[in-house]
Design a protein around this motif. Sequence first.
Motif, PDB file in Angstrom:
ATOM      1  N   TYR A   1     -37.699 -33.869  15.332  1.00 43.27           N
ATOM      2  CA  TYR A   1     -36.887 -35.036  15.685  1.00 43.27           C
ATOM      3  C   TYR A   1     -36.757 -35.069  17.204  1.00 43.27           C
ATOM      4  N   LEU A   2     -37.511 -35.962  17.824  1.00 44.74           N
ATOM      5  CA  LEU A   2     -37.561 -36.083  19.271  1.00 44.74           C
ATOM      6  C   LEU A   2     -37.026 -37.445  19.698  1.00 44.74           C
ATOM      7  N   GLN A   3     -36.094 -37.436  20.615  1.00 40.99           N
ATOM      8  CA  GLN A   3     -35.569 -38.684  21.157  1.00 40.99           C
ATOM      9  C   GLN A   3     -35.874 -38.758  22.642  1.00 40.99           C
ATOM     10  N   LEU A   4     -36.544 -39.839  23.043  1.00 43.23           N
ATOM     11  CA  LEU A   4     -36.828 -40.067  24.459  1.00 43.23           C
ATOM     12  C   LEU A   4     -35.859 -41.119  24.983  1.00 43.23           C
ATOM     13  N   ASP A   5     -35.060 -40.711  25.952  1.00 41.13           N
ATOM     14  CA  ASP A   5     -34.082 -41.619  26.545  1.00 41.13           C
ATOM     15  C   ASP A   5     -34.784 -42.425  27.629  1.00 41.13           C
ATOM     16  N   ASP A   6     -35.061 -43.686  27.327  1.00 40.47           N
ATOM     17  CA  ASP A   6     -35.823 -44.547  28.236  1.00 40.47           C
ATOM     18  C   ASP A   6     -34.978 -45.758  28.579  1.00 40.47           C
ATOM     19  N   ILE A   7     -33.947 -45.502  29.372  1.00 41.15           N
ATOM     20  CA  ILE A   7     -32.927 -46.520  29.607  1.00 41.15           C
ATOM     21  C   ILE A   7     -33.438 -47.690  30.432  1.00 41.15           C
TER      22      ILE A   7
ATOM     23  N   VAL B   1     -26.411 -39.925  19.954  1.00 41.75           N
ATOM     24  CA  VAL B   1     -27.435 -39.957  20.988  1.00 41.75           C
ATOM     25  C   VAL B   1     -27.808 -38.566  21.477  1.00 41.75           C
ATOM     26  N   GLY B   2     -26.837 -37.641  21.519  1.00 42.96           N
ATOM     27  CA  GLY B   2     -27.224 -36.266  21.838  1.00 42.96           C
ATOM     28  C   GLY B   2     -26.286 -35.508  22.742  1.00 42.96           C
ATOM     29  N   SER B   3     -25.920 -36.052  23.898  1.00 50.30           N
ATOM     30  CA  SER B   3     -25.087 -35.285  24.824  1.00 50.30           C
ATOM     31  C   SER B   3     -23.638 -35.279  24.358  1.00 50.30           C
ATOM     32  N   LEU B   4     -22.967 -34.159  24.598  1.00 49.66           N
ATOM     33  CA  LEU B   4     -21.588 -33.978  24.153  1.00 49.66           C
ATOM     34  C   LEU B   4     -20.763 -33.388  25.292  1.00 49.66           C
ATOM     35  N   LEU B   5     -19.454 -33.629  25.240  1.00 50.55           N
ATOM     36  CA  LEU B   5     -18.560 -33.150  26.281  1.00 50.55           C
ATOM     37  C   LEU B   5     -18.629 -31.632  26.415  1.00 50.55           C
ATOM     38  N   ARG B   6     -18.737 -31.158  27.657  1.00 53.44           N
ATOM     39  CA  ARG B   6     -18.749 -29.724  27.900  1.00 53.44           C
ATOM     40  C   ARG B   6     -17.320 -29.175  27.829  1.00 53.44           C
TER      41      ARG B   6
ATOM     42  N   MET C   1     -36.265 -43.741  20.534  1.00 52.66           N
ATOM     43  CA  MET C   1     -36.105 -44.133  21.930  1.00 52.66           C
ATOM     44  C   MET C   1     -34.702 -44.696  22.110  1.00 52.66           C
ATOM     45  N   HIS C   2     -33.979 -44.154  23.095  1.00 54.14           N
ATOM     46  CA  HIS C   2     -32.625 -44.620  23.367  1.00 54.14           C
ATOM     47  C   HIS C   2     -32.605 -45.508  24.601  1.00 54.14           C
ATOM     48  N   MET C   3     -31.901 -46.628  24.493  1.00 56.58           N
ATOM     49  CA  MET C   3     -31.749 -47.555  25.606  1.00 56.58           C
ATOM     50  C   MET C   3     -30.262 -47.783  25.884  1.00 56.58           C
ATOM     51  N   CYS C   4     -29.888 -47.773  27.165  1.00 53.77           N
ATOM     52  CA  CYS C   4     -28.507 -48.115  27.496  1.00 53.77           C
ATOM     53  C   CYS C   4     -28.447 -48.664  28.908  1.00 53.77           C
ATOM     54  N   ARG C   5     -27.275 -49.071  29.324  1.00 51.67           N
ATOM     55  CA  ARG C   5     -27.087 -49.730  30.616  1.00 51.67           C
ATOM     56  C   ARG C   5     -26.312 -48.865  31.597  1.00 51.67           C
ATOM     57  N   GLY C   6     -26.482 -47.564  31.482  1.00 53.82           N
ATOM     58  CA  GLY C   6     -25.802 -46.635  32.369  1.00 53.82           C
ATOM     59  C   GLY C   6     -24.600 -46.003  31.702  1.00 53.82           C
TER      60      GLY C   6
ATOM     61  N   PRO D   1     -35.779 -37.187  28.699  1.00 50.46           N
ATOM     62  CA  PRO D   1     -35.937 -38.511  29.317  1.00 50.46           C
ATOM     63  C   PRO D   1     -37.319 -39.084  29.066  1.00 50.46           C
ATOM     64  N   GLY D   2     -37.414 -40.394  28.965  1.00 54.44           N
ATOM     65  CA  GLY D   2     -38.714 -41.033  28.870  1.00 54.44           C
ATOM     66  C   GLY D   2     -39.445 -40.944  30.200  1.00 54.44           C
ATOM     67  N   PRO D   3     -40.764 -41.043  30.196  1.00 60.79           N
ATOM     68  CA  PRO D   3     -41.535 -40.901  31.437  1.00 60.79           C
ATOM     69  C   PRO D   3     -41.198 -41.933  32.499  1.00 60.79           C
ATOM     70  N   SER D   4     -40.671 -43.085  32.113  1.00 53.51           N
ATOM     71  CA  SER D   4     -40.338 -44.101  33.112  1.00 53.51           C
ATOM     72  C   SER D   4     -39.313 -43.606  34.118  1.00 53.51           C
TER      73      SER D   4
END
Length: 367
Positions: A185-191, A14-19, A238-243, A138-141
């Motif tokens: 390669y663009l991913q919009l996170d629109d949860i 999905v993209g984010s990784l532990l700092r 587009m990525h979807m998740c529940r938090g 992030p997605g515009p929503s």
Amino acid sequence: MTKRIRPPFRADHVGSLLRPQSLHRARAQAAAGEISADALRAVEDRCIRDVVLMQQDVGLQGISDGEFRRTWWHFDFLSGFDGFELGEPLDKGTFQGSEEQPPRAMITGKLARSKPVMVDHFTYLNELTDGIAKFTLPGPSMAHFRAGREGISKEAYPDLAEFWADLTAAYRAELGALVDEGCRYLQLDDISYAYLCDDDIRANLKSRGDDADELALTYANALNDAIRDLPDDVTTAMHMCRGNFQSTWAAQGGYEPVAERVFNTVNIDALFMEYDSERAGGFEPLRFIPKDKYVVLGLVTTKTPELESKDTLKRRVDEAAKYIDLDRLCLSPQCGFSSTHHGNKITLADQIAKLRLVVEVADEIWG
């Protein structure tokens, strides 16, 4: 079947990784005024170089910067637009099991992109890898969902149609600049779409004057408007998740309430779908996926350290393939490992093991 040479990849993330701890320390020092912004950026640069090498080492083809320059997966991007501010946190209890709650997006003036937002983030990433540099935003929503009408100045936007027009115009300007720098390669996170499947959230939206089904279409149309000028050689996901906040969650419920409406409206190439727990429901909604779209099954959880079994993952892919052709499926974790700077409650070693598992299972399934 063979490995895909264009995103989404059979093994993706999905993209984010532990700092790493060095980045956490540098952030704290910068916040306290102990080091300069340039010194912080130098640490970020070094940590991003390291995390790019890690992704390449485990065998990933789509390479992200881990979102290492961000505090929040969405607010850092939206804050780059004129007219955007952060408001009071969400009500306690939104994220189950967490005392801390994220702030809300507040629109206090006319939205505009008067300067580049994260183009330099992508440029640096792209220079570091011979793989496909994947950029997430992030997605515009996400500029509307948390606070709704209450979070949008009526003085600036007496008509919400103008809000959406300005927001998507700002997105088009930033996306166009990213593409000019070579982003493909663009991913919009629109949860929000997954949240709109939660009965309690749907009821809360109704109480504030919003209809969940209407919002789903509004958000889908806004997404389409934001990406409408992208050339054909850009893969959109587009990525979807529940938090996903410090290993906690915010919503539950299968995709059925939005599946047919949203999947057939959004003009994207791939859907990253959370499927790591019973909260995501079954695979039946995949029957609504149009023939020209891919689905990346988020079967490996980023919330807990336990490693899934390969046999279980393969069985679940087989179950999903009853509703969509196997050749249009890929595999990934269900979300990022660190949607915010805090990170989920797992270790760097756990993260690498999870990513390796995704790569190995994908290779065993698709070759």
